[in-house]
Write a protein that holds these residues in place. Structure first.
Motif, PDB file in Angstrom:
ATOM      1  N   THR A   6     -15.685 -41.178 -13.702  1.00 42.56           N
ATOM      2  CA  THR A   6     -17.045 -40.993 -14.219  1.00 42.56           C
ATOM      3  C   THR A   6     -17.703 -42.322 -14.568  1.00 42.56           C
ATOM      4  N   ASP A   7     -16.929 -43.411 -14.531  1.00 43.58           N
ATOM      5  CA  ASP A   7     -17.397 -44.749 -14.925  1.00 43.58           C
ATOM      6  C   ASP A   7     -17.521 -45.604 -13.666  1.00 43.58           C
ATOM      7  N   LEU A   8     -18.743 -45.911 -13.274  1.00 46.18           N
ATOM      8  CA  LEU A   8     -19.014 -46.658 -12.057  1.00 46.18           C
ATOM      9  C   LEU A   8     -19.344 -48.105 -12.378  1.00 46.18           C
ATOM     10  N   ARG A   9     -18.586 -49.047 -11.802  1.00 43.65           N
ATOM     11  CA  ARG A   9     -18.834 -50.477 -11.954  1.00 43.65           C
ATOM     12  C   ARG A   9     -19.491 -50.973 -10.657  1.00 43.65           C
ATOM     13  N   VAL A  10     -20.666 -51.535 -10.762  1.00 43.48           N
ATOM     14  CA  VAL A  10     -21.436 -51.947  -9.591  1.00 43.48           C
ATOM     15  C   VAL A  10     -21.641 -53.458  -9.625  1.00 43.48           C
ATOM     16  N   ASP A  12     -27.351 -38.376   2.186  1.00 45.20           N
ATOM     17  CA  ASP A  12     -26.706 -38.459   0.878  1.00 45.20           C
ATOM     18  C   ASP A  12     -25.429 -37.638   0.852  1.00 45.20           C
ATOM     19  N   GLU A  13     -25.448 -36.475   1.506  1.00 48.33           N
ATOM     20  CA  GLU A  13     -24.267 -35.620   1.538  1.00 48.33           C
ATOM     21  C   GLU A  13     -23.110 -36.310   2.249  1.00 48.33           C
ATOM     22  N   GLU A  14     -23.414 -36.989   3.344  1.00 47.70           N
ATOM     23  CA  GLU A  14     -22.365 -37.691   4.083  1.00 47.70           C
ATOM     24  C   GLU A  14     -21.801 -38.858   3.281  1.00 47.70           C
ATOM     25  N   LEU A  15     -22.670 -39.594   2.596  1.00 47.50           N
ATOM     26  CA  LEU A  15     -22.206 -40.706   1.776  1.00 47.50           C
ATOM     27  C   LEU A  15     -21.360 -40.199   0.608  1.00 47.50           C
ATOM     28  N   ALA A  16     -21.775 -39.108  -0.001  1.00 45.51           N
ATOM     29  CA  ALA A  16     -21.004 -38.527  -1.100  1.00 45.51           C
ATOM     30  C   ALA A  16     -19.622 -38.088  -0.627  1.00 45.51           C
ATOM     31  N   ALA A  17     -19.547 -37.533   0.586  1.00 39.14           N
ATOM     32  CA  ALA A  17     -18.264 -37.089   1.126  1.00 39.14           C
ATOM     33  C   ALA A  17     -17.342 -38.283   1.376  1.00 39.14           C
ATOM     34  N   ARG A  18     -17.882 -39.377   1.889  1.00 38.22           N
ATOM     35  CA  ARG A  18     -17.077 -40.585   2.105  1.00 38.22           C
ATOM     36  C   ARG A  18     -16.557 -41.128   0.770  1.00 38.22           C
ATOM     37  N   TRP A  19     -17.414 -41.122  -0.220  1.00 40.81           N
ATOM     38  CA  TRP A  19     -17.063 -41.629  -1.546  1.00 40.81           C
ATOM     39  C   TRP A  19     -15.960 -40.768  -2.157  1.00 40.81           C
ATOM     40  N   THR A  20     -16.114 -39.453  -2.051  1.00 40.46           N
ATOM     41  CA  THR A  20     -15.117 -38.530  -2.589  1.00 40.46           C
ATOM     42  C   THR A  20     -13.756 -38.744  -1.928  1.00 40.46           C
ATOM     43  N   ALA A  21     -13.766 -38.932  -0.614  1.00 37.85           N
ATOM     44  CA  ALA A  21     -12.519 -39.157   0.106  1.00 37.85           C
ATOM     45  C   ALA A  21     -11.860 -40.467  -0.314  1.00 37.85           C
ATOM     46  N   ALA A  22     -12.672 -41.483  -0.583  1.00 34.38           N
ATOM     47  CA  ALA A  22     -12.126 -42.785  -1.001  1.00 34.38           C
ATOM     48  C   ALA A  22     -11.411 -42.674  -2.332  1.00 34.38           C
ATOM     49  N   VAL A  23     -11.986 -41.968  -3.284  1.00 37.17           N
ATOM     50  CA  VAL A  23     -11.372 -41.820  -4.605  1.00 37.17           C
ATOM     51  C   VAL A  23     -10.140 -40.932  -4.536  1.00 37.17           C
ATOM     52  N   ALA A  24     -10.146 -39.950  -3.651  1.00 39.45           N
ATOM     53  CA  ALA A  24      -8.996 -39.041  -3.531  1.00 39.45           C
ATOM     54  C   ALA A  24      -7.725 -39.791  -3.169  1.00 39.45           C
ATOM     55  N   ARG A  62     -14.183 -49.333  -4.063  1.00 36.67           N
ATOM     56  CA  ARG A  62     -12.810 -49.679  -4.430  1.00 36.67           C
ATOM     57  C   ARG A  62     -12.368 -48.695  -5.503  1.00 36.67           C
ATOM     58  N   ASN A  63     -11.303 -47.963  -5.246  1.00 37.66           N
ATOM     59  CA  ASN A  63     -10.873 -46.953  -6.211  1.00 37.66           C
ATOM     60  C   ASN A  63      -9.968 -47.519  -7.297  1.00 37.66           C
ATOM     61  N   CYS A  64      -9.640 -48.819  -7.190  1.00 36.15           N
ATOM     62  CA  CYS A  64      -8.856 -49.503  -8.213  1.00 36.15           C
ATOM     63  C   CYS A  64      -9.208 -50.979  -8.162  1.00 36.15           C
ATOM     64  N   LEU A  65      -9.182 -51.626  -9.318  1.00 40.75           N
ATOM     65  CA  LEU A  65      -9.459 -53.061  -9.360  1.00 40.75           C
ATOM     66  C   LEU A  65      -8.498 -53.831  -8.469  1.00 40.75           C
ATOM     67  N   PHE A  66      -7.256 -53.340  -8.344  1.00 38.16           N
ATOM     68  CA  PHE A  66      -6.226 -54.028  -7.572  1.00 38.16           C
ATOM     69  C   PHE A  66      -6.006 -53.401  -6.195  1.00 38.16           C
ATOM     70  N   VAL A  97     -14.382 -46.347 -10.996  1.00 33.63           N
ATOM     71  CA  VAL A  97     -14.494 -46.583  -9.571  1.00 33.63           C
ATOM     72  C   VAL A  97     -15.475 -47.732  -9.398  1.00 33.63           C
ATOM     73  N   ARG A  98     -15.285 -48.532  -8.362  1.00 37.20           N
ATOM     74  CA  ARG A  98     -16.090 -49.746  -8.207  1.00 37.20           C
ATOM     75  C   ARG A  98     -16.830 -49.764  -6.875  1.00 37.20           C
ATOM     76  N   LEU A  99     -18.025 -50.361  -6.928  1.00 37.68           N
ATOM     77  CA  LEU A  99     -18.840 -50.567  -5.737  1.00 37.68           C
ATOM     78  C   LEU A  99     -19.141 -52.052  -5.647  1.00 37.68           C
ATOM     79  N   THR A 100     -18.712 -52.693  -4.555  1.00 42.41           N
ATOM     80  CA  THR A 100     -18.910 -54.128  -4.413  1.00 42.41           C
ATOM     81  C   THR A 100     -20.342 -54.438  -4.003  1.00 42.41           C
ATOM     82  N   ALA A 101     -20.691 -55.717  -4.101  1.00 36.16           N
ATOM     83  CA  ALA A 101     -22.056 -56.132  -3.789  1.00 36.16           C
ATOM     84  C   ALA A 101     -22.405 -55.916  -2.326  1.00 36.16           C
ATOM     85  N   ASP A 102     -21.388 -55.806  -1.467  1.00 33.08           N
ATOM     86  CA  ASP A 102     -21.657 -55.537  -0.055  1.00 33.08           C
ATOM     87  C   ASP A 102     -21.343 -54.093   0.328  1.00 33.08           C
ATOM     88  N   GLY A 103     -21.330 -53.208  -0.670  1.00 41.18           N
ATOM     89  CA  GLY A 103     -21.312 -51.777  -0.391  1.00 41.18           C
ATOM     90  C   GLY A 103     -19.973 -51.162  -0.073  1.00 41.18           C
TER      91      GLY A 103
END
Length: 329
Positions: free
Chosen positions: A11-15, A292-304, A271-275, A262-268
């Motif tokens: 729930t905490d997004l670092r951008v 937006d739906e497709e991007l959300a699905a990619r994001w969800t898969a990354a965190v999973a 990253r689901n972990c700092l390391f 969860v983290r989002l880098t400056a180039d998009g």
């Protein structure tokens, strides 16, 4: 929701807004700096806000923290903050910064709705500051802290990394300074995220050592552990409170089991972990017309795919190829 296979929900997004920085702190990058990302590779302000909006409106993000590099270097920062605080449901919005530029930007950021700031300060000695940061900007940081406090960005949190035989003797003076000024100090164990890959456990000042130094001068009482939740800092009441100090033992006292970041880098890249050693690209499909739906699905898969822990103590641990300045805090 952004749920991983272990049941943790992000729930905490670092951008990260940029990989550039106007300091050269030794635990982050070499004195000559790094090869910065070309501007064309950075997310635009509209792209940042679009992805943050997807996170907040579709994926359950409740906190957004803007980081860098140094986020105050991002020209559209105030605009990005204002557009983020206008989202509904409104996320809590904060900023991690080295403080240089806050004398100019603290008030506009507060007016844009920014809730609070975390400011890095590793020493109260100007000469030590110059040696650590390779820049003579100590006064700018001190003035920036005061400006943030005056603008109402409270609690102003101070982040400190202690390094053996460099500034580890300053633990007590730094806490006294923060208590006098009304700031909340948080000591952070040095992590293996430097560009030079020179980190060693032997040179790291541990959470136990930090607490030993402090308890010689202060009465520290553990804060209510039930309230910590996913917060990275172990918090202690100082001399009975209400003032507190935090210690983030990322290496020796990992809190991976309760991680909600969860983290989002400056180039998009997600990253689901700092390391993490792997990233998931949102920029390329977004620029190719993904919904937006497709991007959300990619994001969800990354965190999973998030792992159980950072694995620093595992013999097979590999330091991320990107340094902290390119990942975002």
């Amino acid at each position: 929701m952004l749920r991983d296979s272990f049941g943790r929900v992000a729930t905490d997004l670092r951008v990260s807004l940029t990989d550039k920085c106007n300091l050269r702190c030794t635990y982050c990058m070499p004195p000559e700096g790094l090869d910065w990302l070309p501007n064309a590779q950075l997310l635009t302000a509209d792209e940042i806000v679009r992805l943050v909006t997807i996170g907040v409106e579709r994926l359950g993000v409740t906190e957004v923290r803007y980081t860098g590099g140094e986020p105050l270097l991002r020209r559209e920062l105030v605009e990005i903050v204002a557009r983020t605080t206008a989202l509904r449901p409104r996320p809590q919005v904060s900023l991690t910064t080295n403080g240089i530029g806050l004398t100019r930007l603290a008030r506009p950021l507060a007016e844009a709705g920014l809730d609070r700031v975390n400011v890095s300060l590793d020493t109260l000695d100007r000469e030590v500051f110059k040696r650590l940061a390779h820049r003579d900007r100590f006064t700018d940081v001190i003035d920036g802290l005061a400006a943030a406090h005056e603008a109402g960005l409270r609690p102003v949190k101070v982040n400190t990394v202690l390094m053996r035989d460099v500034n580890d003797h300053e633990a007590v003076p730094l806490l006294r300074f923060c208590l006098e000024q009304g700031y909340e100090l948080r000591f952070i164990e040095q992590m293996p995220l430097d560009a030079q890959h020179g980190w060693s456990r032997e040179n790291m000042v541990t959470a136990d050592e930090i607490l030993d130094r402090l308890t010689g001068s202060f009465d520290l009482t553990p804060d209510d552990l039930e309230e910590r939740g996913s917060a990275p800092a172990e918090r202690f009441l100082v001399d009975g409170g209400p003032a507190r100090v935090g210690v983030i033992g990322s290496v020796t006292r990992p809190f991976c089991g309760a991680c909600d970041r969860v983290r989002l880098t400056a180039d998009g890249q997600v990253r689901n972990c700092l390391f993490a050693t792997e990233e998931s690209d949102l920029k390329t499909p977004m620029r190719a017309g993904a919904t937006d739906e497709e991007l959300a699905a990619r994001w969800t898969a990354a965190v999973a795919r998030k792992r159980a822990g950072h694995g620093i103590d595992d013999p097979s641990f590999l330091q991320p190829s990107r340094p902290m300045s390119a990942i975002g805090g």
